[in-house]
Structures are given as C-alpha cells and as structure tokens.
Design an enzyme around this catalytic site. Sequence first.
Site, mmCIF file in Angstrom:
data_model
loop_
_atom_site.group_PDB
_atom_site.id
_atom_site.type_symbol
_atom_site.label_atom_id
_atom_site.label_comp_id
_atom_site.label_asym_id
_atom_site.label_seq_id
_atom_site.Cartn_x
_atom_site.Cartn_y
_atom_site.Cartn_z
ATOM 1 N N TYR A 1 0.697 -1.191 -0.107
ATOM 2 C CA TYR A 1 -0.071 -0.050 -0.016
ATOM 3 C C TYR A 1 0.958 1.245 0.067
ATOM 4 O O TYR A 1 0.609 2.234 -0.592
ATOM 5 C CB TYR A 1 -0.888 0.094 1.103
ATOM 6 N N ARG B 1 0.743 6.778 -6.693
ATOM 7 C CA ARG B 1 -0.362 7.705 -6.944
ATOM 8 C C ARG B 1 -0.092 9.150 -6.597
ATOM 9 O O ARG B 1 -0.616 9.985 -7.370
ATOM 10 C CB ARG B 1 -1.544 7.015 -6.079
ATOM 11 N N TYR C 1 -0.837 12.958 6.198
ATOM 12 C CA TYR C 1 -0.191 12.034 7.286
ATOM 13 C C TYR C 1 1.066 12.251 7.165
ATOM 14 O O TYR C 1 2.036 12.442 6.218
ATOM 15 C CB TYR C 1 -0.596 10.592 7.008
ATOM 16 N N ARG D 1 -11.915 12.730 2.272
ATOM 17 C CA ARG D 1 -12.747 11.789 2.821
ATOM 18 C C ARG D 1 -14.112 11.667 2.337
ATOM 19 O O ARG D 1 -14.863 10.697 2.696
ATOM 20 C CB ARG D 1 -13.184 12.452 4.651
ATOM 21 N N GLU E 1 -13.522 -1.313 7.912
ATOM 22 C CA GLU E 1 -13.399 -0.209 6.971
ATOM 23 C C GLU E 1 -14.971 -0.066 6.241
ATOM 24 O O GLU E 1 -15.478 -1.294 5.954
ATOM 25 C CB GLU E 1 -12.393 -0.007 5.883
#
Length: 369
Positions: A179, A186, A239, A252, A363
């Site tokens: 990830y 990305r 982050y 979000r 999730e």
Amino acid sequence: MPLFRGRIDPRKRHGQPPFEILIGSSSGDTLSHRRLRDRVQGLRSNLATNITGVADAGCDNSLGRIIFADRPAEPALVDGVPCLTTHMANGSGVPVEEVWRTDRPVRSGALGEAVFSEDGEHLFYAVRLGPQPVYRERVRELYENALRFAWERGYTDLVRMWNLIGDITGPNAEGIEIYRDFCVGRAEAFATGAAQFPQLPAATGIGTLSPGIDLCFLAAKQGRTVHLENPRQTPAYQYPSRYGPKSPSFARATFLRGQQTASLFVSGTASILGEDTAHVHDIARQTLETLRNIDVLVGCDNLGRHGVNGYGYAVRDLDQVKVYVRDPEHVAAVREICAQVFRSDSEIAYFNVDVCRPDLLVEIEGVCR
C-alpha cells in the site's frame, strides 16, 4: 448528543436488513433488491447479484459494473458496458455487482487495457495492473494515463475512486508495504497533474484476494463537486512520514451536485482519530468509531463548513454500503452493529479482506442521497 444511545448488544438484532450479503461466507445469506424506480435520477447505482437478474436491468444506460467475484479478470466491455472484475469473494458467497447507471445516452469504448463509458456529464473508467515486484512506477503511469484521459474529454471533476489492491499490507520485492508502494506512485501522478486536478476526490484503498491492482473511478464535468474533510481526522494527504514516504491521496468524501438531486460519496472510513488508529484489537469499538466518523463527516455542520449549505445527513442515511472486515471471526459482530445503525432497506455487502493498515480491523464506505 451521542451518536448511539444506549448499549449496542451484538447478541441482539433489531431486524435483519432484506438487502444483505456476506462475501466469502457459507452462511447461506440471500440478497434482495430495492426497486430501481425508488432510486434517485441522474447518476445512480445499486448493489445486485447475478442471480436476481437486477444487474441486467436498464443495461443500455449502464455506465459501468464492478463485479466482486471469486477470481479476477481483465476489464472488458460486456454487451457494451465496461466491467471490472475484482477478486473479493472466496467462492462460497454470492458474487455481488455494483452497477452505475445514468438517464442519458451512453457511449463506451476501450483504450489499451482500460475500458470506459461516458454520457456527456459523467465518465466511468476501469483498468487493471497485474502483479508487480514493485508497483510505484507502474501505478504512476497508470494514474497519469487515467487522469489525462479524463481531462482530455472534459471530465475535470474527479468524483470517486476505488483502488483494489492485492496483498495490500504485504511486502513488495524491496520489503516495502505494497500500500505504501502504491501511494508513492499515486501521489507522484497527482503531483504531475496538479494543475488540472488540484483537489483530491473521495477514494477507497482496500485489499483483494489476488495479486495486482484494480483501479476504477467516476468523473464529472466541471463545477459539480465539493471535496470534504472530517474535523475528527487529519486529512490523509497530510499524514506524517511514519505512514509511508508519500501520504495517501484522497479526500474523506465528495459531494456531487446534480440538476435536481445530489449525492455524497463517502470514502473508505475506519477507526482513525487525528492520524492514529483508535481502539487497536477491539472490533466493536473500531466499528462504532468508524460509524461516528461517518456521522460527523456527512452531517449538516461539516457540509456547511465546506460551503455546502442546505444539505445534511446522518450515518443511518448511508446506502449502497460496503463493509470490509479483516478477520472472518469478526464479521458477525460487525454485522450485528451495522444492523442496528443502518436503515432496514439499505443495500449492504460485507467483504472479508485486508484493510490498509495492519491494525485496522474494519472499514466502511457508502453513498448518501
């Protein structure tokens, strides 16, 4: 006011939702479907199964289909409709499809390994990247091609992205978590396209059961989207480096305005407060914290904070819900909690797959309309 009044007892059900399935379960659950005429007009969608026959209804106006199956397949045009098949069922459950539709004429096609469709207002795009020893360069290329394709056709507002990643928390050939490896590629692609796409959309990054990465997204014509953050959470793109060399690139939620309707697309949401995982090892508390996060995210106060006035939702308004549970022994407890929170006619699918952090157990994503 607390989100949940009283104590949620996982042993007690307050009514079984008629539209519910556990992907990968052998429990014999069935799936029924709310009538399509009850859905909003414009860009709309539903969860369905092949066995119901609902997935084939209105196919001429289908923008795309995401099939959660027991094996992956290359994206393809099926009866002129782009289909992405991702491996998120283990063979003992009923394969589920997410079908995206429009009330406008649709044009579809293929470009290289990607398939797409458009109706002049919305774009659906899907592509698969096979297993790689290291993903970042190929992910960057994949994303740059996708963003360029959308921009050149005038779909300048990214609405919703799904990144379905095999062995998401496992290591790549360099020993880096897949990830985190993916997030580098990305982020580099979004940096390259920052002038065209300065704001990040709602997205999900979740595990699958086969190696490789499936990417699909929805985009719209300019001026229809507002991207939201959550006051309870640090924006993912901020982050710190302990979560990887590049931060995750998503908002979000994304609010999409239509001519007569609106939709709020909620990103994959977990038990994160600030930037930290909350309630490690406690599935019930993680599930409740996730639902609280969604409730604040979709509420009137948060929408107003982002300039979206006159709208507001609660967590129980979430529909087309996808619940991702890491450990099979936790699925029952998560289902019990969700059954007491979501409406009885909500469309819900459960998937037993890995989440993007090893300490996250659940999730949840969905759409408010």
